[in-house]
Design a protein around this motif. Structure first.
Motif, PDB file in Angstrom:
ATOM      1  N   LEU A 133       0.856  -1.188   0.000  1.00 35.58           N
ATOM      2  CA  LEU A 133       0.000   0.000   0.000  1.00 35.58           C
ATOM      3  C   LEU A 133       0.892   1.238   0.000  1.00 35.58           C
ATOM      4  O   LEU A 133       1.711   1.416   0.901  1.00 35.58           O
ATOM      5  CB  LEU A 133      -0.892   0.034   1.241  1.00 35.58           C
ATOM      6  CG  LEU A 133      -1.619  -1.257   1.635  1.00 35.58           C
ATOM      7  CD1 LEU A 133      -2.348  -1.063   2.962  1.00 35.58           C
ATOM      8  CD2 LEU A 133      -2.585  -1.674   0.540  1.00 35.58           C
ATOM      9  N   GLY A 134       0.757   2.095  -0.993  1.00 39.59           N
ATOM     10  CA  GLY A 134       1.523   3.337  -1.036  1.00 39.59           C
ATOM     11  C   GLY A 134       0.748   4.403  -1.768  1.00 39.59           C
ATOM     12  O   GLY A 134       0.154   4.128  -2.827  1.00 39.59           O
ATOM     13  N   HIS A 135       0.740   5.620  -1.256  1.00 38.71           N
ATOM     14  CA  HIS A 135      -0.094   6.656  -1.867  1.00 38.71           C
ATOM     15  C   HIS A 135       0.289   6.917  -3.320  1.00 38.71           C
ATOM     16  O   HIS A 135      -0.577   7.019  -4.192  1.00 38.71           O
ATOM     17  CB  HIS A 135       0.017   7.954  -1.068  1.00 38.71           C
ATOM     18  CG  HIS A 135      -0.793   9.073  -1.653  1.00 38.71           C
ATOM     19  ND1 HIS A 135      -2.172   9.050  -1.677  1.00 38.71           N
ATOM     20  CD2 HIS A 135      -0.417  10.244  -2.248  1.00 38.71           C
ATOM     21  CE1 HIS A 135      -2.625  10.157  -2.264  1.00 38.71           C
ATOM     22  NE2 HIS A 135      -1.577  10.887  -2.625  1.00 38.71           N
ATOM     23  N   HIS A 136       1.576   7.029  -3.604  1.00 38.14           N
ATOM     24  CA  HIS A 136       2.024   7.357  -4.953  1.00 38.14           C
ATOM     25  C   HIS A 136       2.226   6.075  -5.761  1.00 38.14           C
ATOM     26  O   HIS A 136       2.895   5.155  -5.305  1.00 38.14           O
ATOM     27  CB  HIS A 136       3.339   8.138  -4.906  1.00 38.14           C
ATOM     28  CG  HIS A 136       3.231   9.466  -4.212  1.00 38.14           C
ATOM     29  ND1 HIS A 136       3.309   9.581  -2.832  1.00 38.14           N
ATOM     30  CD2 HIS A 136       3.057  10.714  -4.699  1.00 38.14           C
ATOM     31  CE1 HIS A 136       3.186  10.860  -2.508  1.00 38.14           C
ATOM     32  NE2 HIS A 136       3.031  11.562  -3.614  1.00 38.14           N
ATOM     33  N   PRO A 137       1.686   6.004  -6.978  1.00 35.04           N
ATOM     34  CA  PRO A 137       1.774   4.770  -7.760  1.00 35.04           C
ATOM     35  C   PRO A 137       3.138   4.579  -8.419  1.00 35.04           C
ATOM     36  O   PRO A 137       3.875   5.544  -8.663  1.00 35.04           O
ATOM     37  CB  PRO A 137       0.691   4.950  -8.822  1.00 35.04           C
ATOM     38  CG  PRO A 137       0.600   6.433  -9.013  1.00 35.04           C
ATOM     39  CD  PRO A 137       0.860   7.031  -7.644  1.00 35.04           C
ATOM     40  N   TYR A 138       3.431   3.336  -8.727  1.00 27.42           N
ATOM     41  CA  TYR A 138       4.589   3.002  -9.553  1.00 27.42           C
ATOM     42  C   TYR A 138       4.264   3.316 -11.008  1.00 27.42           C
ATOM     43  O   TYR A 138       4.938   4.113 -11.664  1.00 27.42           O
ATOM     44  CB  TYR A 138       4.959   1.536  -9.349  1.00 27.42           C
ATOM     45  CG  TYR A 138       5.992   1.000 -10.322  1.00 27.42           C
ATOM     46  CD1 TYR A 138       7.153   1.719 -10.601  1.00 27.42           C
ATOM     47  CD2 TYR A 138       5.809  -0.235 -10.939  1.00 27.42           C
ATOM     48  CE1 TYR A 138       8.107   1.219 -11.492  1.00 27.42           C
ATOM     49  CE2 TYR A 138       6.759  -0.741 -11.813  1.00 27.42           C
ATOM     50  CZ  TYR A 138       7.896  -0.008 -12.095  1.00 27.42           C
ATOM     51  OH  TYR A 138       8.833  -0.512 -12.964  1.00 27.42           O
ATOM     52  N   LEU A 139       3.197   2.693 -11.529  1.00 26.98           N
ATOM     53  CA  LEU A 139       2.721   2.965 -12.882  1.00 26.98           C
ATOM     54  C   LEU A 139       1.348   3.604 -12.813  1.00 26.98           C
ATOM     55  O   LEU A 139       0.566   3.316 -11.911  1.00 26.98           O
ATOM     56  CB  LEU A 139       2.647   1.666 -13.697  1.00 26.98           C
ATOM     57  CG  LEU A 139       3.953   0.890 -13.875  1.00 26.98           C
ATOM     58  CD1 LEU A 139       3.702  -0.375 -14.695  1.00 26.98           C
ATOM     59  CD2 LEU A 139       5.029   1.752 -14.523  1.00 26.98           C
ATOM     60  N   ASN A 140       1.047   4.451 -13.796  1.00 28.52           N
ATOM     61  CA  ASN A 140      -0.194   5.224 -13.725  1.00 28.52           C
ATOM     62  C   ASN A 140      -0.480   5.815 -15.095  1.00 28.52           C
ATOM     63  O   ASN A 140       0.376   6.470 -15.693  1.00 28.52           O
ATOM     64  CB  ASN A 140      -0.023   6.338 -12.680  1.00 28.52           C
ATOM     65  CG  ASN A 140      -1.153   7.342 -12.691  1.00 28.52           C
ATOM     66  OD1 ASN A 140      -2.295   7.000 -12.961  1.00 28.52           O
ATOM     67  ND2 ASN A 140      -0.830   8.593 -12.411  1.00 28.52           N
ATOM     68  N   ASN A 141      -1.703   5.592 -15.585  1.00 30.79           N
ATOM     69  CA  ASN A 141      -2.127   6.194 -16.849  1.00 30.79           C
ATOM     70  C   ASN A 141      -2.855   7.519 -16.663  1.00 30.79           C
ATOM     71  O   ASN A 141      -3.291   8.127 -17.640  1.00 30.79           O
ATOM     72  CB  ASN A 141      -3.032   5.222 -17.617  1.00 30.79           C
ATOM     73  CG  ASN A 141      -2.245   4.092 -18.256  1.00 30.79           C
ATOM     74  OD1 ASN A 141      -1.062   4.244 -18.557  1.00 30.79           O
ATOM     75  ND2 ASN A 141      -2.891   2.946 -18.450  1.00 30.79           N
ATOM     76  N   GLY A 142      -3.018   7.973 -15.434  1.00 26.18           N
ATOM     77  CA  GLY A 142      -3.655   9.252 -15.170  1.00 26.18           C
ATOM     78  C   GLY A 142      -2.711  10.424 -15.369  1.00 26.18           C
ATOM     79  O   GLY A 142      -1.528  10.262 -15.704  1.00 26.18           O
ATOM     80  N   LYS A 143      -3.207  11.620 -15.113  1.00 22.19           N
ATOM     81  CA  LYS A 143      -2.489  12.838 -15.486  1.00 22.19           C
ATOM     82  C   LYS A 143      -1.175  13.022 -14.738  1.00 22.19           C
ATOM     83  O   LYS A 143      -0.251  13.657 -15.260  1.00 22.19           O
ATOM     84  CB  LYS A 143      -3.373  14.066 -15.289  1.00 22.19           C
ATOM     85  CG  LYS A 143      -3.772  14.339 -13.854  1.00 22.19           C
ATOM     86  CD  LYS A 143      -4.650  15.587 -13.742  1.00 22.19           C
ATOM     87  CE  LYS A 143      -3.891  16.838 -14.117  1.00 22.19           C
ATOM     88  NZ  LYS A 143      -4.705  18.064 -13.898  1.00 22.19           N
ATOM     89  N   HIS A 144      -1.035  12.481 -13.524  1.00 21.69           N
ATOM     90  CA  HIS A 144       0.201  12.682 -12.769  1.00 21.69           C
ATOM     91  C   HIS A 144       1.328  11.778 -13.232  1.00 21.69           C
ATOM     92  O   HIS A 144       2.488  11.997 -12.865  1.00 21.69           O
ATOM     93  CB  HIS A 144      -0.050  12.493 -11.280  1.00 21.69           C
ATOM     94  CG  HIS A 144      -0.914  13.556 -10.691  1.00 21.69           C
ATOM     95  ND1 HIS A 144      -0.681  14.902 -10.874  1.00 21.69           N
ATOM     96  CD2 HIS A 144      -2.031  13.475  -9.925  1.00 21.69           C
ATOM     97  CE1 HIS A 144      -1.607  15.594 -10.248  1.00 21.69           C
ATOM     98  NE2 HIS A 144      -2.442  14.757  -9.675  1.00 21.69           N
ATOM     99  N   GLY A 145       1.017  10.749 -14.008  1.00 25.04           N
ATOM    100  CA  GLY A 145       2.058   9.904 -14.553  1.00 25.04           C
ATOM    101  C   GLY A 145       2.655   8.942 -13.544  1.00 25.04           C
ATOM    102  O   GLY A 145       2.160   8.778 -12.422  1.00 25.04           O
ATOM    103  N   SER A 146       3.744   8.301 -13.943  1.00 29.13           N
ATOM    104  CA  SER A 146       4.350   7.218 -13.177  1.00 29.13           C
ATOM    105  C   SER A 146       5.582   7.682 -12.425  1.00 29.13           C
ATOM    106  O   SER A 146       6.184   8.718 -12.743  1.00 29.13           O
ATOM    107  CB  SER A 146       4.735   6.081 -14.130  1.00 29.13           C
ATOM    108  OG  SER A 146       3.600   5.599 -14.828  1.00 29.13           O
ATOM    109  N   ALA A 147       5.971   6.895 -11.426  1.00 29.60           N
ATOM    110  CA  ALA A 147       7.171   7.193 -10.658  1.00 29.60           C
ATOM    111  C   ALA A 147       8.374   7.275 -11.585  1.00 29.60           C
ATOM    112  O   ALA A 147       8.557   6.426 -12.465  1.00 29.60           O
ATOM    113  CB  ALA A 147       7.388   6.125  -9.594  1.00 29.60           C
TER     114      ALA A 147
END
Length: 411
Positions: free
Chosen positions: A268-282
């Motif tokens: 569980l972590g607030h910031h994602p590793y991968l992400n297709n949303g506007k904030h992007g990935s780590a």
């Protein structure tokens, strides 16, 4: 981060540098929030660092690594962690993220979730950060805990495994993650709330607990990702990306994953590793490709070097979307899930193209994780705000856990 949040003009400015470079922004923040958020007192900073150092020194280990604070000392009758599966033979877990607004969308999601929780036999819940918008609680007894957590979640009377988000650790600028020491207030609040479970800034929980005599079915590893994914540079040496706090957290996570005997492992972590949303990935958050903090490069390293291939799921919020991304060679079989739409929705479109089983960028909603020795299932629900009703939008099931990697070190 909020969709309307501020993005720094260049990576790794401190908040003071950022505000000095942008006088209109400083005036706008002062008008909106008053002078408080624009003043970081040395005593506050040092006191928070000392508290964080004490927490980092706690003896974490296998299973439920850190004992929860003694709730009886301050009068909280805690809802107990589940000791056995429900009548369906599953541990059923409500998953929410970015929920703490107290607004109409949050209330619609929680009302819809209450009905699903009853039907599914929910015995645990997860809050993936940004628990108290917009700038976190001002104390461990702030009335915002009542207005933005306790009251909305009345009736979902189970332990909530909570993690810290960037809004919970606001510094001068709300949502910046620039003062991680503020998260200590949420750890302290856990001693007074029957629901809020946060025995430390990072921790693990196994179900059923190792004390029951058999291997756990599932184990959760709750992280504090803020010191390596803040919008601004950290000013406290304790919380810098290569400081003692993150070194201790990384070593704890590596050891805890290695020691876990659970069939299923969930990070569980607030910031994602991968992400297709506007904030992007780590590694490239919000389009930044330079800087230790703003782009999240060291969180990317943590996920890739310690988590991927060892945990079955990474559950994150931060982006106000619902995404079930596919495990890939890059993730070594670990699946990234983004569930940050419990009170705010996204901008309606995908910004990146990581393979996805299903994703939604427009609706608020939540998820239900169901775990047994046979399978792990994630049900995703979208919520219609005017009618406060949930719709089952997608189901993903896997029957094969990720095999642990050999030889992963703490670096």
């Amino acid at each position: 981060m909020c969709d309307d949040e501020l993005i720094p003009p260049r990576a790794d400015l401190t908040e003071q540098q950022w505000l000095r470079d942008d006088a209109p922004l400083a005036r706008t923040l002062a008008d909106r929030w008053g002078p408080g958020p624009l003043t970081l007192h040395r005593r506050t900073l040092l006191g928070g660092a000392a508290a964080g150092a004490a927490l980092a020194a706690l003896p974490f280990g296998a299973g439920q690594a850190a004992a929860a604070p003694d709730a009886s000392a301050r009068g909280a009758a805690k809802f107990p962690l589940p000791e056995a599966p429900n009548h369906k033979g599953e541990f059923a877990v409500l998953v929410t993220g970015d929920s703490g607004t107290g607004g109409e969308e949050q209330l619609a999601v929680t009302e819809a979730a209450r009905r699903v929780c009853r039907d599914e036999g929910i015995s645990l819940a997860v809050g993936l950060g940004d628990n108290i918008y917009e700038n976190g609680p001002e104390s461990d007894h702030d009335s915002e805990f009542r207005d933005k957590f306790e009251t909305p979640n009345t009736g979902i009377d189970v332990p909530w495994l909570m993690v810290l988000g960037n809004h919970d650790c606001s510094g001068l600028i709300p949502g910046s993650g620039g003062d991680p020491s503020r998260g200590d207030r949420e750890v302290s609040y856990a001693t007074t709330s029957p629901r809020w479970y946060m025995p430390s800034r990072y921790y693990n929980v196994a179900l059923p607990s190792a004390a029951e005599g058999s291997d756990p079915v599932v184990e959760f590893f709750a992280l504090d990702t803020n010191p390596v994914a803040s919008t601004v540079a950290q000013t406290s040496r304790h919380y810098q990306w290569d400081g003692p706090y993150m070194r201790a957290q990384r070593q704890w996570l590596d050891s805890a994953l290695a020691a876990s005997r659970a069939r299923w492992k969930v990070v569980l972590g607030h910031h994602p590793y991968l992400n297709n949303g506007k904030h992007g990935s780590a590694g490239s958050y919000d389009g930044f490709l330079i800087g230790h903090y703003t782009r999240g490069i060291h969180l990317k390293e943590l996920y890739e070097q310690v988590v991927c291939g060892r945990a079955d799921l990474i559950l994150s919020g931060h982006d106000h979307t619902l995404q079930i991304l596919e495990p890939t060679t890059r993730t070594a079989g670990t699946r990234q899930i983004v569930c940050g739409a419990a009170a705010k929705s996204g901008d309606g479109r995908a910004h990146f193209d990581h393979p996805a089983a299903w994703q939604n960028f427009s609706d608020v909603g939540f998820m239900v994780l169901k775990v047994s020795g046979r399978a792990m299932t994630v049900d995703t629900y979208t919520v219609d705000v005017p009618t406060r009703t949930a719709r089952l939008a997608h189901t993903t099931t896997t029957a094969t856990p990720v095999a642990g990697r050999v030889g992963v070190g703490v670096g």
